[in-house]
Design a protein around this motif. Structure first.
Motif, mmCIF file in Angstrom:
data_model
loop_
_atom_site.group_PDB
_atom_site.id
_atom_site.type_symbol
_atom_site.label_atom_id
_atom_site.label_comp_id
_atom_site.label_asym_id
_atom_site.label_seq_id
_atom_site.Cartn_x
_atom_site.Cartn_y
_atom_site.Cartn_z
ATOM 1 N N ARG A 69 0.841 -1.203 0.000
ATOM 2 C CA ARG A 69 0.000 0.000 0.000
ATOM 3 C C ARG A 69 0.877 1.255 0.000
ATOM 4 O O ARG A 69 1.935 1.295 0.615
ATOM 5 N N ARG A 180 -6.819 0.377 -9.289
ATOM 6 C CA ARG A 180 -6.597 0.737 -7.882
ATOM 7 C C ARG A 180 -6.529 2.255 -7.841
ATOM 8 O O ARG A 180 -6.119 2.884 -8.823
ATOM 9 N N HIS A 290 -8.249 -12.032 -6.751
ATOM 10 C CA HIS A 290 -7.163 -11.438 -7.517
ATOM 11 C C HIS A 290 -6.353 -10.577 -6.549
ATOM 12 O O HIS A 290 -6.910 -9.966 -5.644
ATOM 13 N N CYS A 292 -4.032 -7.315 -5.860
ATOM 14 C CA CYS A 292 -3.794 -6.012 -6.511
ATOM 15 C C CYS A 292 -2.307 -5.707 -6.624
ATOM 16 O O CYS A 292 -1.906 -4.827 -7.379
ATOM 17 N N HIS A 293 -1.478 -6.404 -5.868
ATOM 18 C CA HIS A 293 -0.030 -6.254 -6.024
ATOM 19 C C HIS A 293 0.638 -7.596 -5.714
ATOM 20 O O HIS A 293 0.061 -8.411 -4.989
ATOM 21 N N CYS A 296 0.335 -10.048 -2.231
ATOM 22 C CA CYS A 296 -0.873 -9.989 -1.403
ATOM 23 C C CYS A 296 -1.410 -11.402 -1.267
ATOM 24 O O CYS A 296 -1.703 -12.057 -2.268
ATOM 25 N N MET A 298 -4.164 -12.130 0.557
ATOM 26 C CA MET A 298 -5.602 -12.149 0.877
ATOM 27 C C MET A 298 -6.455 -12.109 -0.382
ATOM 28 O O MET A 298 -7.539 -12.681 -0.422
ATOM 29 N N GLY A 299 -5.982 -11.404 -1.420
ATOM 30 C CA GLY A 299 -6.632 -11.425 -2.736
ATOM 31 C C GLY A 299 -8.100 -11.058 -2.735
ATOM 32 O O GLY A 299 -8.931 -11.767 -3.301
ATOM 33 N N CYS A 300 -8.457 -9.905 -2.158
ATOM 34 C CA CYS A 300 -9.883 -9.521 -2.088
ATOM 35 C C CYS A 300 -10.392 -8.985 -3.414
ATOM 36 O O CYS A 300 -11.576 -8.781 -3.592
ATOM 37 N N SER A 301 -9.479 -8.712 -4.355
ATOM 38 C CA SER A 301 -9.882 -8.099 -5.617
ATOM 39 C C SER A 301 -10.476 -9.162 -6.553
ATOM 40 O O SER A 301 -10.491 -10.352 -6.223
ATOM 41 N N CYS A 485 -1.829 -3.821 3.945
ATOM 42 C CA CYS A 485 -3.236 -3.591 3.635
ATOM 43 C C CYS A 485 -4.021 -3.602 4.945
ATOM 44 O O CYS A 485 -3.791 -4.443 5.812
ATOM 45 N N PHE A 487 -6.698 -4.716 5.639
ATOM 46 C CA PHE A 487 -7.433 -5.952 5.916
ATOM 47 C C PHE A 487 -6.642 -6.917 6.798
ATOM 48 O O PHE A 487 -7.199 -7.892 7.287
#
Ligand code: SF4
Length: 575
Positions: A69, A180, A290, A292-293, A296, A298-301, A485, A487
């Motif tokens: 982030r 993003r 997915h 975002c970088h 990651c 957790m992959g919330c995207s 992140c 999250f």
């Protein structure tokens, strides 16, 4: 690491040593400190005296999980106060690897459409007239053609060029898409006012991030990853349904703001839920999870395809689905996905824009639920910057002023997001008192109020909400400093080994001897300077209040109002 500075008034670039007091800082701690030190709080946010300060988090560029982030700090044209907005995407890791502690953009250019190119050799300004008026998708394509496929692009769309005060700054993700964003606070308008269309970052040949104690870092990082993956929210729910998992949860809790905050339940919410979204994505060949970088875990995207199986948008989030969905009484996920795509491309904050539409729906010119008219306004008014397009792109407060509407859900000029403060009272305290204007991420009390993470506090009662919000605002300010992140907070709140692991990673990277108390001290220090800045800008206790209708109107189905007394709210910043 160095501070990299660009003066757009004189087209000068420089690299400076990092002053000692900035060395332990990163992310929000650094952006807010630089704004506090270098910007007069009484300036006009779109004047050349304002600055944009980009700072990767302390752990960015390392293999710490979900640590990509990046913060940008400025004076917000929406709130008129200090602003920190942060984004995922690949910019944070790239800048950290290039040794950029902070990038300070100041002054403003008489020439528009400037591109700032950053690589291992330093930084340079170039002019590219062909970018004028282009959306973020086309800007990215053009700049990758010119500077190489692997560059990160940070850019503004037409909304930023028009200086709309809901304008965002886009950041490309792992698939090179501008999905993003530094969304909140209208900082795209600040970038537009400076004449800067894009920043291109190329980390090829960079020296990377140095670790003082590689083994200790590896050990702490491994432990922290395990904790994140072992938590039901950060290890499972986010990956399975994205943040949209919250649609059904908030609806069930009676806290999903519907029809401009008239009720806490949307009858057809399920058509826009995380479960429905995931099913739709799978059927059409998109990606339900997915990152975002890179890094990651957790992959919330997600990647959302249209009904023909073609790419439509990515990173479709709970707050966006809510803003164009329940808030506007629209229950068509494909239309909402289109509006998300539109906001990403033209460069608008989805929360501010969705709430703006809902306030416009209070006028005689538009009905709630009219998705065709939202689409028409996006296509015909906002992109070309007609007067109506500029009004809607400049935020909910602005629409209220122009059309004489007093049902405007904002605090300090910024729209209240997707959790009704009457049914989730802890987050109501955060909306009212945050230095950032109404912002759920500033102190996400939904944790203990709704999700039973980090304890349990009845969301409908006022007891315990001020303490909860205060603790979370302090913790959030500290997490926003690390580049992690937000999250990860689910795991941090529920597992006592999580915070020490973060501290261990920082110590192993920098050779410091911080402890967990230092993290809390840092969070408090950030909030203190942000609040002081806002006071100098003219903010008083009167700005730490919700709009009156939250007190006077009871919210169905629980028939509750926001009943926290003003003097209780004033205790939030007593620490
Ligand atoms: S959890 Fe989501 S927002 Fe956070 S870093 Fe991962 S993909 Fe990005």
């Amino acid at each position: 690491m160095k501070i990299w500075r660009v003066d757009l008034s004189n087209h000068k670039v420089a690299q400076e040593e990092v002053p000692e007091k900035y060395q332990p800082l990163g992310g929000r701690a650094l952006t807010s400190q630089v704004i506090y030190d270098e910007v007069d709080p009484t300036i006009h946010p779109l004047s050349d005296e304002n600055k944009l300060v980009f700072a990767p988090g302390l752990l960015s560029g390392t293999r710490a999980p979900s640590s990509g982030r990046i913060s940008v700090g400025s004076v917000s044209p929406l709130t008129k106060g200090i602003k920190e907005s942060n984004s995922g995407g690949t910019a944070s890791q790239d800048l950290a690897k290039l040794g950029v502690k902070a990038l300070i953009v100041e002054g403003s250019s008489e020439i528009d459409n400037l591109v700032l190119v950053i690589d291992k050799d330093g930084l340079r300004l170039e002019k590219d007239e062909s970018l004028k008026g282009l959306g973020n998708y086309d800007v990215g394509d053009k700049l990758r053609n010119k500077y190489g496929d692997s560059v990160t692009v940070v850019s503004i769309g037409p909304a930023g060029e028009y200086k709309m005060t809901a304008a965002s700054i886009a950041v490309t993700d792992t698939d090179d898409r501008p999905v993003r964003a530094f969304g909140r606070g209208g900082l795209g308008a600040v970038m537009g006012a400076k004449g800067l269309k894009a920043i291109v970052i190329n980390d090829e040949g960079s020296s990377g991030v140095n670790l003082q104690n590689e083994d200790a870092f590896k050990e702490a990082s491994r432990k922290f990853s395990k904790i994140i993956l072992g938590h039901p929210v950060s290890g499972e729910a986010l990956r399975t349904y994205g943040t949209a998992v919250l649609i059904n949860i908030l609806n069930e809790a009676g806290g999903l703001p519907t029809k401009n905050f008239r009720t806490g339940r949307f009858d057809t919410a399920d058509k826009t839920s995380g479960e429905t979204m995931t099913e739709t994505i799978k059927e059409r060949g998109g990606k339900p999870s997915h990152a975002c970088h890179p890094g990651c875990i957790m992959g919330c995207s997600n990647v959302y395809h249209d009904e023909n199986g073609e790419y439509l948008t990515a990173g479709l989030e709970y707050e966006t689905i809510w803003a164009f969905g329940a808030q506007c009484e629209i229950d068509d996920l494909d239309y909402i996905a289109y509006f998300d795509r539109y906001c990403d491309d033209i460069g608008l904050d989805t929360i501010e824009t969705g709430v703006s539409f809902s306030v416009y729906m209070e006028t005689d010119f538009m009905e709630f639920g009219d998705k065709e008219e939202v689409k028409r306004i996006f296509d015909e008014e906002i992109r070309s910057g007609t007067p109506l397009g500029q009004i809607i792109g400049s935020g909910a407060d602005n629409i209220g002023r122009v059309f004489g509407i007093d049902r405007v859900p904002t605090v300090k000029g910024q729209s209240i997001p997707a959790y009704d403060p009457r049914a989730v009272k802890g987050v109501g305290v955060t909306y009212a008192t945050s230095t950032q204007g109404a912002d759920h991420t500033a102190g996400y009390s939904v944790t203990a109020n709704i999700l039973k993470v980090g304890g349990e506090i009845d969301p409908l009662k006022k007891e315990g909400q001020v303490d909860l919000s205060r603790d979370l605002q302090v913790a959030t300010a500290a997490i926003d400093t690390t580049g992690l992140c937000l999250f990860v907070a689910f795991a941090v709140l529920d597992n006592e080994d999580a915070l020490p692991s973060i501290v261990d990673m920082i110590n192993a990277q920098y050779g410091t001897e911080l402890n967990v108390d230092d993290v809390s001290k840092l969070g408090k220090q950030i909030l203190k300077i942000e609040r002081e800045f806002n006071e100098k800008a003219g903010f008083t206790k009167a700005h730490d209040r919700l709009p009156k209708f939250f007190k006077s109107e009871k919210l169905p189905p629980h028939n509750v109002n926001f009943d926290l007394e003003d003097d209780k709210l004033d205790e939030t910043y007593k620490f």
